[in-house]
Design an enzyme around this catalytic site. Structure first.
Site, short mmCIF file in Angstrom:
data_model
loop_
_atom_site.label_atom_id
_atom_site.label_comp_id
_atom_site.label_asym_id
_atom_site.label_seq_id
_atom_site.Cartn_x
_atom_site.Cartn_y
_atom_site.Cartn_z
N ASN A 29 0.86 -1.19 0.00
CA ASN A 29 0.00 0.00 0.00
C ASN A 29 0.89 1.23 0.00
O ASN A 29 1.55 1.52 1.00
CB ASN A 29 -0.89 -0.06 1.25
CG ASN A 29 -1.70 1.21 1.44
OD1 ASN A 29 -1.78 2.05 0.55
ND2 ASN A 29 -2.30 1.34 2.62
N GLY A 32 2.99 2.05 10.77
CA GLY A 32 3.89 3.17 10.55
C GLY A 32 4.66 3.59 11.79
O GLY A 32 5.29 4.65 11.82
N GLU A 51 -6.32 4.40 8.49
CA GLU A 51 -6.17 5.84 8.25
C GLU A 51 -7.48 6.44 7.75
O GLU A 51 -7.79 7.59 8.03
CB GLU A 51 -5.00 6.08 7.29
CG GLU A 51 -3.68 5.85 8.00
CD GLU A 51 -2.61 5.17 7.16
OE1 GLU A 51 -2.66 5.27 5.92
OE2 GLU A 51 -1.72 4.55 7.76
N SER A 92 3.98 -2.28 10.25
CA SER A 92 5.44 -2.31 10.34
C SER A 92 6.04 -3.66 9.94
O SER A 92 7.01 -4.12 10.55
CB SER A 92 5.90 -1.90 11.74
OG SER A 92 5.48 -0.58 12.02
N LYS A 110 0.08 4.29 -0.17
CA LYS A 110 -0.54 5.43 0.53
C LYS A 110 -0.36 6.72 -0.29
O LYS A 110 -0.33 6.67 -1.51
CB LYS A 110 0.03 5.55 1.94
CG LYS A 110 -0.09 4.23 2.71
CD LYS A 110 0.17 4.38 4.18
CE LYS A 110 0.07 3.03 4.86
NZ LYS A 110 0.19 3.08 6.30
N HIS A 156 -9.28 0.93 5.70
CA HIS A 156 -7.93 1.13 6.23
C HIS A 156 -8.01 2.03 7.47
O HIS A 156 -8.82 2.96 7.51
CB HIS A 156 -7.01 1.74 5.17
CG HIS A 156 -5.58 1.71 5.62
ND1 HIS A 156 -5.07 2.66 6.47
CD2 HIS A 156 -4.59 0.82 5.40
CE1 HIS A 156 -3.79 2.36 6.73
NE2 HIS A 156 -3.49 1.25 6.09
N GLU A 191 -4.73 -5.24 11.03
CA GLU A 191 -3.69 -4.23 11.19
C GLU A 191 -3.91 -3.48 12.50
O GLU A 191 -4.69 -2.52 12.54
CB GLU A 191 -3.75 -3.22 10.04
CG GLU A 191 -3.56 -3.83 8.67
CD GLU A 191 -3.14 -2.78 7.66
OE1 GLU A 191 -2.00 -2.87 7.20
OE2 GLU A 191 -3.92 -1.87 7.37
P1 PGA Z 1 3.19 0.15 7.63
O1 PGA Z 1 1.69 0.33 7.09
O2 PGA Z 1 3.72 -1.11 7.01
O3 PGA Z 1 3.93 1.37 7.21
O4 PGA Z 1 3.07 0.01 9.13
C1 PGA Z 1 0.84 -0.76 6.93
C2 PGA Z 1 -0.50 -0.32 6.42
O5 PGA Z 1 -0.98 0.75 6.80
O6 PGA Z 1 -1.14 -1.01 5.59
#
Ligand code: PGA
Length: 250
Positions: A9, A173, A97, A213, A11, A95, A167
């Protein structure tokens, strides 16, 4: 045996040129015998160019989001028909976010999932608890609420188009990965819940990705867990080396 599914992803990152360069590196370096289905999820404006760069490769391409209405006065939004027209095979919904930064509710997430399935597109449904929810012992209650709202009432055939991505919000992140035990426990809980809602057979076919992560150096251990069937990767998907390293861990 469920085949591993690794999705990157991207983003809100990458210019079109950067996205194409990343896609070209993946095409050139993805091993022919990779032990996983691989997908990338670029920003909307890079999709057409990335699709060209991926032509003829086994790497699938998806959207980070979609809107549930078919067309009309919804400024800024993108429909499922537009995703199909652009050659995409799936989209993310829910997601963290979008849930926690943009404010999407379980009901909105469900409408998006339904719209995608109605247009015969695949879905990655993201779920996961916030840190305060985990600390309050509410992890399973949150997952149950999100999963029930997300897929209850689908037909068995519709469910085959759905992948769930667990997640934990506190791991996205942040560099903090869930332990293999935490990931396996949430994935097992998810699979058992789906077995109760549908059937054990349907639950055994469902692919459940872990996200938060994931890096080349922790992917192998996470993917070795019996109920971890893949990864949804953010930061580490922005470099070919680290994304290919994760794929190699499958
Ligand atoms: P990340 O994000 O690997 O940077 O933690 C994962 C995601 O949001 O799908």
């Amino acid at each position: 045996m469920r085949r591993a599914y690794i999705a990157g992803n991207w983003k809100m990152n990458c210019t079109i040129a950067e996205a194409v360069s990343l896609a070209e590196q993946l095409v050139a370096r993805l091993p022919g015998d990779a032990n996983a289905d691989v997908a990338v999820i670029p920003p909307f404006l890079a999709i057409a160019a990335v699709r060209k760069a991926l032509a003829g490769s086994p790497i699938a391409i998806g959207a980070q989001d979609v809107y549930f209405e078919k067309n009309g006065a919804f400024t800024g939004e993108i429909s499922t028909a537009m995703l199909k027209d652009a050659g995409l095979s799936f989209a993310l919904v829910g997601h963290s976010e979008r849930r926690h930064v943009i404010g999407e509710t379980d009901a909105i997430v469900r409408r998006k999932l339904d719209a995608l399935l109605a247009d015969e597109l695949d879905v990655i449904l993201c779920i996961g608890e916030k840190l305060e929810e985990r600390e309050a012992g509410q992890t399973e209650a949150v997952l149950e609420r999100q999963i029930t709202a997300g897929i209850m009432g689908l037909t068995a055939a519709q469910l085959t188009r759905v992948t769930i991505a667990y997640e934990p919000v506190w791991a996205i992140g942040t560099g903090k990965t869930a332990t293999t035990e935490q990931a396996q426990s949430a994935h097992r809980f998810t699979r058992n819940l789906v077995a109760g809602m549908f059937s054990r057979e349907a639950a055994e076919q469902l692919r459940i990705q872990y996200g938060g992560s994931v890096k080349a150096d922790n992917a192998k251990d996470l993917l070795a867990q019996p109920d971890v069937d893949g990864a949804l990767v953010g930061g580490a998907a922005l470099k070919a080396d680290s994304f290919l390293g994760i794929i190699a861990g499958a």
